[in-house]
Motif scaffolding. Structure first.
Motif, mmCIF file in Angstrom:
data_model
loop_
_atom_site.group_PDB
_atom_site.id
_atom_site.type_symbol
_atom_site.label_atom_id
_atom_site.label_comp_id
_atom_site.label_asym_id
_atom_site.label_seq_id
_atom_site.Cartn_x
_atom_site.Cartn_y
_atom_site.Cartn_z
ATOM 1 N N GLN A 90 -9.151 4.721 4.411
ATOM 2 C CA GLN A 90 -9.395 3.288 4.442
ATOM 3 C C GLN A 90 -10.808 2.966 3.968
ATOM 4 O O GLN A 90 -11.021 2.055 3.178
ATOM 5 C CB GLN A 90 -9.197 2.746 5.864
ATOM 6 C CG GLN A 90 -9.287 1.221 5.983
ATOM 7 C CD GLN A 90 -8.146 0.518 5.300
ATOM 8 O OE1 GLN A 90 -7.047 1.053 5.220
ATOM 9 N NE2 GLN A 90 -8.393 -0.676 4.792
ATOM 10 N N SER B 149 -13.182 -2.361 -2.351
ATOM 11 C CA SER B 149 -12.723 -3.701 -1.964
ATOM 12 C C SER B 149 -11.820 -4.318 -3.025
ATOM 13 O O SER B 149 -10.882 -5.042 -2.698
ATOM 14 C CB SER B 149 -13.938 -4.606 -1.713
ATOM 15 O OG SER B 149 -14.746 -4.684 -2.876
ATOM 16 N N MET C 47 -8.351 -3.072 -2.332
ATOM 17 C CA MET C 47 -7.768 -3.629 -1.116
ATOM 18 C C MET C 47 -7.256 -5.054 -1.319
ATOM 19 O O MET C 47 -6.320 -5.495 -0.658
ATOM 20 C CB MET C 47 -8.790 -3.606 0.026
ATOM 21 C CG MET C 47 -9.115 -2.216 0.545
ATOM 22 S SD MET C 47 -7.657 -1.340 1.168
ATOM 23 C CE MET C 47 -7.149 -2.447 2.483
ATOM 24 N N MET D 60 0.559 -0.215 0.424
ATOM 25 C CA MET D 60 -0.500 0.731 0.766
ATOM 26 C C MET D 60 -0.398 2.014 -0.046
ATOM 27 O O MET D 60 -1.415 2.619 -0.410
ATOM 28 C CB MET D 60 -0.454 1.049 2.267
ATOM 29 C CG MET D 60 -1.714 1.731 2.776
ATOM 30 S SD MET D 60 -3.163 0.674 2.536
ATOM 31 C CE MET D 60 -4.470 1.810 2.995
ATOM 32 N N LYS E 132 -2.023 1.453 -3.320
ATOM 33 C CA LYS E 132 -3.466 1.344 -3.151
ATOM 34 C C LYS E 132 -4.097 2.722 -2.932
ATOM 35 O O LYS E 132 -5.188 3.007 -3.437
ATOM 36 C CB LYS E 132 -3.786 0.424 -1.973
ATOM 37 C CG LYS E 132 -3.452 -1.051 -2.243
ATOM 38 C CD LYS E 132 -3.757 -1.911 -1.016
ATOM 39 C CE LYS E 132 -3.403 -3.368 -1.282
ATOM 40 N NZ LYS E 132 -3.662 -4.220 -0.106
#
Length: 606
Positions: free
Chosen positions: A234, A239, A242, A248, A251
């Protein structure tokens, strides 16, 4: 009746012509009475000739030749600065466009993953045979990272076609590599040039060898530490990733590609260090870069590898180098260490720098000291009379410092600190064993020199092979006190000329650059960059000392002796107020923290 004059008058007036006869000529020390920090400092040739006309320098044809070469280089820098400003504008635009296109490509690939259409897209472009082969192949047969490497290369090729190749920097003017004997004026001339670049070149740095090696070592350590530091998935996702409207999994794929790009860039760490060595391009300032490098050396593997990687990268990207050394480039590596890397480094130097010799055999520091009567900074031998004078001098300096003597700590690096047993408003006192009898080194001495304009060192012994580590540290200590322009007082067992002696056990080796600062590891503060083991208090490994030649010893000793002599001269003392970082940092008027040169240095009969 004796007349007393103050150092404050010398420094505030910027002249010692009323106090020092013109027969006291010196060519090896910097022109301290000149305000070299002014944005409109004259060029090195004008500075040199002016000091000769004033009778403060003795004319030397070798020095004038170097000053002329530096003047010519300075004349080319103004146009080069403009060219580099234009280049960096183009480079910034190219980098911005390339990053934009790179993210577009990543997002296109991520979108295919997001829709689950990646293999469908592949199948449309691949034959049925290739498809069957791909799925039959066992994953364990595939070399780790090959897939990412191929993806990375393909992406870079696409970016080249979309954005174009990296802009080419304009050809840089040749720098100078100045070499010659101890005390011949190399550093003086380089400093004249460096002062004259103020206001012409935005990005400029001046380093001595020790400081540069520590800076390189620290930067490498930080990069390695950041590379191996484990972070959660994480926290490692940028950024911009995200904020995308992907799931997810997509990402995480993007984040992995980003990390892989950084890993590829980090595999060659020295160019990454070099890119941040002089300037932070992210600050938004564009232009040329100047690196002035004093006392360049290549006496160990770390120095050869680091200098080769850093300096080669800087020269390749347009930095102009002006350096000094005791040796010609090809003679730096006397012991043939890392010969292939070293030869590439020498070729790069010879391609980008004019190699110029200051051929004078005269040590001008010694010449001025022999003529001068002002020799009250170095007290010897360690008998009652000399020690009383040393203590008297300490009391006089402290009285004029107008403060309380207390212990203090100064920051070093990697979070370390060094305790100063006696300190008062920029004045410090140490014993020889405290500074040189423990496993400390250049980083500690730099911290002391930056924080204190005046340093007292007591109980300096005659140095021989029996205390070779202490001697090596003392040489490094003198280098840093000199480089930062400290005022130095010593009490010693013998005269300066007799301070470094060989014994029947063997001659004293110069080990000053074999060890470099690292993070504290238990009780170990220094790490040997050559030996497999750690540094001990007993001395360096025999393998290191066997590589050093008698010539290396002579350079180190002669330099230390020459600098100790110069640090007693009036011209050197003039520069304490204008050149020492303590005064530059504090912006104090000298009258608030100065001490009388009459009581501290010179007493003249009326």
């Amino acid at each position: 009746m004796r007349r007393i004059f103050s150092m404050s008058s010398l420094l505030n007036k910027g002249s010692i012509q009323r106090r020092v006869s013109k027969k006291y000529l010196i060519n090896a020390i910097r022109p301290y009475s000149e305000d070299l920090s002014s944005p409109k400092s004259p060029g090195p040739l004008l500075q040199y000739r002016k000091l000769v006309e004033q009778g403060r320098l003795q004319h030397d044809p070798y020095q004038e030749r170097v000053a002329l070469a530096l003047e010519n280089l300075l004349g080319r820098l103004e146009q080069y600065e403009k060219e580099m400003e234009d280049y960096h504008i183009k480079l910034a635009e190219w980098e911005k466009n390339r990053e934009t296109e790179r993210r577009k490509l990543l997002m296109e690939e991520a979108e295919l993953n997001h829709r689950g259409d990646l293999w469908t897209s592949v199948n449309k472009r691949k034959s049925e045979l290739l498809e069957r082969w791909s799925f039959r192949r066992k994953s364990e047969d595939i070399e780790p990272g090959v897939g990412k490497w191929v993806s990375y290369l393909n992406r870079e090729k696409k970016l080249d076609s979309l954005v174009g190749r990296r802009p080419t920097a304009p050809p840089a003017p040749k720098g100078l590599y100045i070499y010659g004997n101890v005390g011949s004026g190399k550093t003086m001339l380089m400093d004249m040039f460096y002062s004259a670049t103020e206001g012409i070149v935005k990005h400029r740095q001046r380093f001595h060898f020790h400081e540069a090696m520590l800076k390189i070592n620290e930067a490498m350590h930080k990069l390695w530490k950041n590379q191996v530091e484990e972070k959660s998935i994480q926290s490692s996702i940028s950024s911009w990733i995200m904020n995308l409207s992907f799931d997810m999994k997509a990402k995480e794929w993007l984040a992995a590609e980003e990390r892989y790009k950084q890993e590829v860039q980090m595999k060659n760490i020295l160019p990454a260090v070099a890119d941040k060595f002089l300037v932070d391009r992210q600050a938004g300032e564009r232009g040329a870069s100047i690196l002035c490098f004093d006392e360049i050396q290549a006496v160990d593997v770390f120095a050869i590898v680091a200098l080769s990687g850093i300096v080669s990268r800087l020269l390749s990207t347009g930095t102009v180098l002006v350096s000094t050394s005791n040796r010609a480039p090809k003679d730096l590596n006397q012991d043939g260490m890392q010969r292939e890397i070293f030869l590439k480094f020498v070729n790069k130097l010879e391609k980008h720098c004019e190699i110029i010799l200051v051929g004078s055999e005269i040590d001008y520091r010694r010449q001025i000291a022999q003529r001068s009567v002002y020799k009250v900074h170095y007290f010897w031998p360690l008998d009652g009379t000399a020690l009383k004078e040393f203590e008297k001098m300490w009391c006089q300096v402290i009285n004029q410092a107008e403060g309380e003597v207390t212990s203090n700590t100064v920051p070093v690096m990697f979070g370390r600190t060094l305790e100063v047993p006696q300190s008062c408003n920029g004045v410090a006192r140490f014993t020889f064993d405290y500074l040189c009898g423990r496993p400390v080194g250049a980083a500690d001495y730099i911290a002391v020199a930056k924080s204190h304009h005046t340093v007292f060192i007591s109980d300096i012994p005659v140095m021989s092979m029996r205390i070779r580590d202490k001697a090596r540290r003392f040489i490094t200590l003198i280098d840093e006190l000199y480089n930062h322009h400290c005022c130095l007082f010593c009490s010693a067992a013998t005269s300066i000329d007799d301070l470094f002696q060989g014994t029947e056990e063997g001659t004293l080796f110069d080990l000053e650059s074999f060890q470099f600062e690292t993070e504290t590891e238990g009780a170990k503060l220094r790490r040997d960059v050559l030996a497999e083991g750690s540094v001990s208090l007993g001395g360096a490994p025999a393998g290191i000392t066997s590589m050093l030649s008698g010539q290396e010893e002579m350079f180190a000793f002669r330099r230390a002796v020459s600098r100790l002599i110069e640090m007693q001269t009036p011209l050197y003392l003039e520069g304490v107020r204008s050149l020492h970082p303590y005064f530059q940092r504090k912006h104090l008027s000298f009258k608030n923290c100065s001490y009388s040169a009459s009581t501290v240095h010179h007493q003249v009969s009326h």
